[in-house]
Design a protein around this motif. Structure first.
Motif, PDB file in Angstrom:
ATOM      1  N   ILE A   1       0.842  -1.203   0.000  1.00 40.67           N
ATOM      2  CA  ILE A   1       0.000   0.000   0.000  1.00 40.67           C
ATOM      3  C   ILE A   1       0.875   1.252   0.000  1.00 40.67           C
ATOM      4  CG2 ILE A   1      -1.641   1.345   1.378  1.00 40.67           C
ATOM      5  CD1 ILE A   1      -2.872  -1.361   2.254  1.00 40.67           C
ATOM      6  N   GLU A   2       1.917   1.262   0.815  1.00 39.74           N
ATOM      7  CA  GLU A   2       2.812   2.426   0.883  1.00 39.74           C
ATOM      8  C   GLU A   2       3.441   2.732  -0.472  1.00 39.74           C
ATOM      9  OE1 GLU A   2       5.635   1.427   3.874  1.00 39.74           O
ATOM     10  OE2 GLU A   2       4.167   1.509   5.509  1.00 39.74           O
ATOM     11  N   ALA A   3       3.695   1.688  -1.253  1.00 34.73           N
ATOM     12  CA  ALA A   3       4.340   1.863  -2.559  1.00 34.73           C
ATOM     13  C   ALA A   3       3.357   2.286  -3.647  1.00 34.73           C
ATOM     14  CB  ALA A   3       5.026   0.562  -2.979  1.00 34.73           C
ATOM     15  N   ALA A   4       2.063   2.205  -3.368  1.00 38.00           N
ATOM     16  CA  ALA A   4       1.029   2.456  -4.380  1.00 38.00           C
ATOM     17  C   ALA A   4       0.703   3.948  -4.442  1.00 38.00           C
ATOM     18  CB  ALA A   4      -0.220   1.633  -4.083  1.00 38.00           C
ATOM     19  N   ARG A   5       1.581   4.719  -5.061  1.00 40.38           N
ATOM     20  CA  ARG A   5       1.448   6.169  -5.112  1.00 40.38           C
ATOM     21  C   ARG A   5       1.307   6.655  -6.554  1.00 40.38           C
ATOM     22  NH1 ARG A   5       2.404   8.807  -0.471  1.00 40.38           N
ATOM     23  NH2 ARG A   5       2.984   7.482   1.293  1.00 40.38           N
ATOM     24  N   HIS A   6       0.644   7.768  -6.715  1.00 38.01           N
ATOM     25  CA  HIS A   6       0.510   8.390  -8.030  1.00 38.01           C
ATOM     26  C   HIS A   6       1.901   8.540  -8.659  1.00 38.01           C
ATOM     27  CE1 HIS A   6      -0.954  11.144 -11.152  1.00 38.01           C
ATOM     28  NE2 HIS A   6       0.112  11.892 -10.879  1.00 38.01           N
ATOM     29  N   GLY A   7       2.055   8.009  -9.863  1.00 32.91           N
ATOM     30  CA  GLY A   7       3.327   8.082 -10.567  1.00 32.91           C
ATOM     31  C   GLY A   7       4.228   6.890 -10.364  1.00 32.91           C
ATOM     32  N   ALA A   8       3.963   6.072  -9.355  1.00 34.47           N
ATOM     33  CA  ALA A   8       4.742   4.859  -9.146  1.00 34.47           C
ATOM     34  C   ALA A   8       4.308   3.793 -10.150  1.00 34.47           C
ATOM     35  CB  ALA A   8       4.569   4.347  -7.716  1.00 34.47           C
ATOM     36  N   ALA A   9       5.137   2.773 -10.295  1.00 35.85           N
ATOM     37  CA  ALA A   9       4.822   1.664 -11.202  1.00 35.85           C
ATOM     38  C   ALA A   9       4.237   0.501 -10.409  1.00 35.85           C
ATOM     39  CB  ALA A   9       6.079   1.207 -11.936  1.00 35.85           C
ATOM     40  N   LEU A  10       3.437  -0.309 -11.087  1.00 34.53           N
ATOM     41  CA  LEU A  10       2.913  -1.510 -10.428  1.00 34.53           C
ATOM     42  C   LEU A  10       4.049  -2.413  -9.963  1.00 34.53           C
ATOM     43  CD1 LEU A  10      -0.222  -2.478 -12.548  1.00 34.53           C
ATOM     44  CD2 LEU A  10      -0.169  -1.776 -10.154  1.00 34.53           C
ATOM     45  N   GLY A  11       5.165  -2.404 -10.680  1.00 28.76           N
ATOM     46  CA  GLY A  11       6.315  -3.191 -10.247  1.00 28.76           C
ATOM     47  C   GLY A  11       6.844  -2.766  -8.896  1.00 28.76           C
ATOM     48  N   ASP A  12       6.676  -1.490  -8.550  1.00 30.95           N
ATOM     49  CA  ASP A  12       7.095  -1.004  -7.232  1.00 30.95           C
ATOM     50  C   ASP A  12       6.252  -1.652  -6.129  1.00 30.95           C
ATOM     51  OD1 ASP A  12       8.976   0.768  -8.392  1.00 30.95           O
ATOM     52  OD2 ASP A  12       7.419   2.296  -8.660  1.00 30.95           O
ATOM     53  N   VAL A  13       4.956  -1.787  -6.393  1.00 33.57           N
ATOM     54  CA  VAL A  13       4.050  -2.406  -5.423  1.00 33.57           C
ATOM     55  C   VAL A  13       4.406  -3.873  -5.247  1.00 33.57           C
ATOM     56  CG1 VAL A  13       1.646  -2.966  -4.896  1.00 33.57           C
ATOM     57  CG2 VAL A  13       2.209  -0.789  -6.011  1.00 33.57           C
ATOM     58  N   GLY A  14       4.530  -4.597  -6.363  1.00 32.48           N
ATOM     59  CA  GLY A  14       4.861  -6.009  -6.290  1.00 32.48           C
ATOM     60  C   GLY A  14       6.201  -6.262  -5.626  1.00 32.48           C
TER      61      GLY A  14
ATOM     62  N   LEU B   1       0.778   4.089 -11.915  1.00 31.79           N
ATOM     63  CA  LEU B   1      -0.436   4.367 -11.159  1.00 31.79           C
ATOM     64  C   LEU B   1      -0.810   5.841 -11.298  1.00 31.79           C
ATOM     65  CD1 LEU B   1       0.446   2.334  -7.958  1.00 31.79           C
ATOM     66  CD2 LEU B   1      -1.226   1.706  -9.692  1.00 31.79           C
ATOM     67  N   LYS B   2      -2.126   6.088 -11.378  1.00 32.70           N
ATOM     68  CA  LYS B   2      -2.609   7.450 -11.568  1.00 32.70           C
ATOM     69  C   LYS B   2      -3.701   7.775 -10.556  1.00 32.70           C
ATOM     70  CE  LYS B   2      -1.801   7.696 -16.585  1.00 32.70           C
ATOM     71  NZ  LYS B   2      -2.451   7.936 -17.903  1.00 32.70           N
ATOM     72  N   GLU B   3      -3.788   9.040 -10.210  1.00 27.40           N
ATOM     73  CA  GLU B   3      -4.858   9.518  -9.356  1.00 27.40           C
ATOM     74  C   GLU B   3      -6.217   9.078  -9.917  1.00 27.40           C
ATOM     75  OE1 GLU B   3      -6.343  13.739  -7.399  1.00 27.40           O
ATOM     76  OE2 GLU B   3      -5.278  13.753  -9.318  1.00 27.40           O
ATOM     77  N   GLY B   4      -7.053   8.533  -9.053  1.00 27.64           N
ATOM     78  CA  GLY B   4      -8.376   8.085  -9.471  1.00 27.64           C
ATOM     79  C   GLY B   4      -8.489   6.587  -9.666  1.00 27.64           C
ATOM     80  N   MET B   5      -7.358   5.888  -9.753  1.00 30.24           N
ATOM     81  CA  MET B   5      -7.419   4.437  -9.852  1.00 30.24           C
ATOM     82  C   MET B   5      -7.820   3.844  -8.505  1.00 30.24           C
ATOM     83  SD  MET B   5      -4.012   3.692 -12.202  1.00 30.24           S
ATOM     84  CE  MET B   5      -4.164   1.919 -12.083  1.00 30.24           C
ATOM     85  N   VAL B   6      -8.649   2.797  -8.542  1.00 27.40           N
ATOM     86  CA  VAL B   6      -9.030   2.061  -7.337  1.00 27.40           C
ATOM     87  C   VAL B   6      -8.648   0.601  -7.556  1.00 27.40           C
ATOM     88  CG1 VAL B   6     -10.901   1.375  -5.805  1.00 27.40           C
ATOM     89  CG2 VAL B   6     -10.912   3.656  -6.831  1.00 27.40           C
ATOM     90  N   ILE B   7      -7.820   0.084  -6.669  1.00 35.17           N
ATOM     91  CA  ILE B   7      -7.285  -1.267  -6.827  1.00 35.17           C
ATOM     92  C   ILE B   7      -7.340  -2.013  -5.502  1.00 35.17           C
ATOM     93  CG2 ILE B   7      -5.734  -0.613  -8.728  1.00 35.17           C
ATOM     94  CD1 ILE B   7      -3.430  -0.541  -6.682  1.00 35.17           C
TER      95      ILE B   7
ATOM     96  N   ILE C   1      -5.929   5.570  -5.346  1.00 41.40           N
ATOM     97  CA  ILE C   1      -4.703   6.323  -5.607  1.00 41.40           C
ATOM     98  C   ILE C   1      -5.064   7.806  -5.656  1.00 41.40           C
ATOM     99  CG2 ILE C   1      -2.731   6.624  -7.140  1.00 41.40           C
ATOM    100  CD1 ILE C   1      -2.999   3.796  -5.879  1.00 41.40           C
ATOM    101  N   THR C   2      -4.412   8.610  -4.812  1.00 40.39           N
ATOM    102  CA  THR C   2      -4.639  10.054  -4.814  1.00 40.39           C
ATOM    103  C   THR C   2      -3.292  10.771  -4.915  1.00 40.39           C
ATOM    104  OG1 THR C   2      -4.434  10.556  -2.448  1.00 40.39           O
ATOM    105  CG2 THR C   2      -6.531   9.616  -3.182  1.00 40.39           C
ATOM    106  N   ARG C   3      -3.344  12.059  -5.196  1.00 45.58           N
ATOM    107  CA  ARG C   3      -2.117  12.856  -5.259  1.00 45.58           C
ATOM    108  C   ARG C   3      -1.409  12.896  -3.908  1.00 45.58           C
ATOM    109  NH1 ARG C   3      -0.292  14.824 -10.416  1.00 45.58           N
ATOM    110  NH2 ARG C   3      -2.138  14.781 -11.752  1.00 45.58           N
ATOM    111  N   GLU C   4      -2.190  12.785  -2.846  1.00 43.29           N
ATOM    112  CA  GLU C   4      -1.629  12.865  -1.495  1.00 43.29           C
ATOM    113  C   GLU C   4      -1.116  11.527  -0.998  1.00 43.29           C
ATOM    114  OE1 GLU C   4      -4.795  14.073  -2.278  1.00 43.29           O
ATOM    115  OE2 GLU C   4      -3.862  16.037  -2.662  1.00 43.29           O
ATOM    116  N   GLY C   5      -1.382  10.457  -1.742  1.00 43.28           N
ATOM    117  CA  GLY C   5      -0.952   9.129  -1.326  1.00 43.28           C
ATOM    118  C   GLY C   5      -2.113   8.149  -1.374  1.00 43.28           C
TER     119      GLY C   5
END
Length: 249
Positions: free
Chosen positions: A135-148, A193-199, A239-243
């Motif tokens: 969850i911490e890695a799931a930020r606007h502009g990050a890649a899904l690979g960062d989360v995994g 990842l972009k603002e507005g995505m829900v995962i 995913i939001t701009r604030e995190g």
């Protein structure tokens, strides 16, 4: 199906489904004890959702017959509720998708039945840690690979298996929307990842180091191939701009 970017109002609708789901998990936590059956838990969930103006979305989904998935011990996902009383030392994962006015939220949680062994308790703690690392890695502009990668690092550090065939996913109007959210990955790789995505983010770890699984004859139940215990924790997040914002907390 293209990836949906949700407006704040729409995320609010998903949050309402998530609020009911989280409240339902709190009720489940109160009744997990030796002797209760997963069929009883399933029936209580259905009544709780009805009382709160919601419905269990996966009941009837592709023929799935229950309000919850109830996975005990070596069953890592999509277990059918049944009449076997839970015993001290078991773990049970209750996973559900809640539909409130057509908007969906998804969360699975593993519960200990009375006291579990120290190694199982550690598995639960570390899988829970991996969820929040993801969850911490799931930020606007990050890649899904960062989360995994964040999730995978925890499993590798502790020597657990990752059930790689089970993944997180987009959610909103349908249970499974794009993108897939893998529990392993290479930093910087994959969809941004972009603002507005829900995962959903939902690591599934096993005590066995391979994480290999097999499907049961019912076409749903997934068990660890080596018979080792599996554990899952899952939240729906926006995913939001604030995190990242947890919608099922």
């Amino acid at each position: 199906m293209r990836i949906q970017l949700r407006r704040k109002e729409e995320i609010g609708y998903i949050r309402e489904a998530g609020r009911i789901l989280a409240a339902c998990h709190r009720e489940i936590a109160k009744i997990i004890q030796p002797g209760i059956t997963t069929s009883e838990i399933d029936a209580r969930v259905e009544k709780f959702l009805e009382k709160n103006g919601a419905v269990p979305e996966q009941k009837g989904y592709k023929g799935f017959p229950y309000a919850t998935c109830a996975s005990v011990n070596d069953v890592v996902c999509h277990g059918f509720p049944d009449q076997r009383p839970l015993e001290a030392g078991d773990v049970v994962t209750i996973d559900m998708v809640v539909n409130k006015n057509g908007w969906l939220a998804d969360s699975g949680w593993t519960y200990a039945v009375a006291e579990v062994s120290p190694k199982v308790r550690k598995l639960m703690e570390h899988t829970h840690e991996a969820l929040f690392r993801g969850i911490e890695a799931a930020r606007h502009g990050a890649a899904l690979g960062d989360v995994g990668h964040a999730i995978e690092q925890v499993a590798e550090r502790e020597g657990y298996g990752i059930v790689k065939s089970l993944v997180g996913h987009g959610i909103g109007r349908a249970i499974h929307e794009p993108p897939d959210v893998l529990n392993y990955g290479v930093p910087g790789r994959g969809l941004k990842l972009k603002e507005g995505m829900v995962i959903t983010i939902e690591p599934v770890f096993t005590l066995g180091s391979t994480g290999a699984v097999f499907w049961g004859d019912d076409g749903w139940t997934i068990s660890s191939a080596d018979g080792s215990i599996g554990v899952q924790y899952e939240h729906t997040i926006a995913i939001t701009r604030e995190g990242p914002v947890i919608l099922t907390d």
